[in-house]
Enzyme design. Structure first.
Site, PDB file in Angstrom:
ATOM      1  CG  ASP A  34      -1.919  -1.129   1.219  1.00 44.71           C
ATOM      2  OD1 ASP A  34      -2.212  -1.646   0.119  1.00 44.71           O
ATOM      3  OD2 ASP A  34      -2.398  -1.500   2.304  1.00 44.71           O
ATOM      4  CE  LYS A  35       0.243   8.585  -1.229  1.00 45.46           C
ATOM      5  NZ  LYS A  35      -0.776   9.639  -1.489  1.00 45.46           N
TER       6      LYS A  35
END
Length: 325
Positions: free
Chosen positions: A139-140
């Site tokens: 995830d970011k």
């Protein structure tokens, strides 16, 4: 030159009543809804073996979907000079320690500035590999280790190992809300949330998902964990921890908002409020090298923000232990 694409899947029962284009977008999230609609209208989609060109066709659940299409060269992404922390490289793979705030792959709302764009800059030949060699994602705002294939045979072998859950091990450092009594295994399927499109959720008819976790350290109202993935669903650790009512610190999407323990000092309160990402770090990666067959293992140091958070939580726990609370 266009790249031929074939996708196969089955509509989930919980997708009952969805439009065909919506159902396919959920089954194959790497492709946009607009592109999927184009494929349907161009007679590139079959439902239970029959060609269908009606994007609005309602699904009953259980239908067999096949997409046979071509992706034109225009979908190729731009190379960009984005700093990537490469911790290992040979003729076949990169291993990257990803920083926070960096998306892995371009998508809706993030057309560039990703790990993929950076890979194209440092190794232009990777443009010939699907998704620029990306095998799995973070995830970011999740930091840590990920492996990238530099050629198609390597990517194929790594993806196969990942799918078979063999010779591909990923361990994460995490800090969860609440005091957990012990470790365990969460085996709960995950699918797209029924009403919140940016979220995933535990769903009986979702894709199988297995997460193993053990307690590393207790604090007064939080728990430091070591987590091992057996599958790799979107937001898997975050969703599974929230399902246990122990969301990760900083994970506002799944309920990890600041909850200081009683009589917490100003330092702890400020630290919890300032921690603005999920407390999750991919700390260890172990694979069998797809070419040499050597078992290789890498470790990424815990990032400074999580180290500081741990130290503040530890100091708070010790203070109250000394006071015999």
């Amino acid at each position: 030159m266009a790249q031929h694409l074939e996708l196969n899947s089955t509509v989930n029962e919980n997708q009952l009543g969805q439009r065909l284009d919506q159902a396919i977008a959920e089954l194959f999230p790497d492709y946009s809804r607009s592109r999927i609609k184009e494929w349907i209208l161009a007679d590139k989609v079959t439902v239970d073996g029959e060609m269908v060109n009606k994007p609005r066709l309602k699904m009953m659940g259980g239908e067999s979907i096949t997409v046979q299409a071509e992706i034109e060269d225009e979908v190729r992404w731009e190379a960009q000079d984005i700093p990537l922390n490469i911790v290992y490289e040979d003729d076949d793979i990169f291993v990257i320690n990803k920083q926070r705030g960096l998306v892995v792959h371009p998508g809706a709302g993030c057309p560039d500035g990703t790990v993929l764009n950076g890979l194209l800059h440092i190794y232009p030949q990777i443009a010939e590999v699907p998704r620029a060699g990306i095998v799995h994602r973070l995830d970011k705002d999740t930091t840590g280790l990920m492996v990238v294939a530099k050629n198609v045979p390597t990517q194929t072998r790594l993806v196969r190992a990942l799918q078979k859950r063999k010779k591909f091990t990923r361990e994460y450092e995490a800090i969860a809300m609440g005091k957990m009594t012990g470790g365990g295994t969460i085996e709960k399927s995950i699918g797209r949330h029924s009403t919140k499109r940016t979220q995933m959720a535990v769903q009986e008819l979702g894709k199988p998902a297995i997460t193993h976790y053990r307690v590393v350290e207790h604090f007064r109202a939080h728990t430091r964990l070591r987590v091992r993935l057996e599958t790799g669903r979107t937001h898997q650790i975050r969703v599974h921890m929230a399902y246990l009512n122990h969301p990760l610190i900083g994970d506002h999407l799944y309920g990890g908002r600041p909850r200081p323990p009683s009589k917490a000092g100003e330092t702890l309160i400020k630290t919890l409020r300032a921690f603005d990402r999920q407390a999750l770090h991919a700390a260890m990666l172990r694979i069998e090298h797809p070419t040499t067959k050597e078992v290789m293992e890498w470790h990424a140091p815990i990032p400074d923000d999580m180290v500081n958070l741990t130290e503040v939580l530890r100091a708070d726990a010790k203070e109250f232990e000394d006071l015999n609370y």
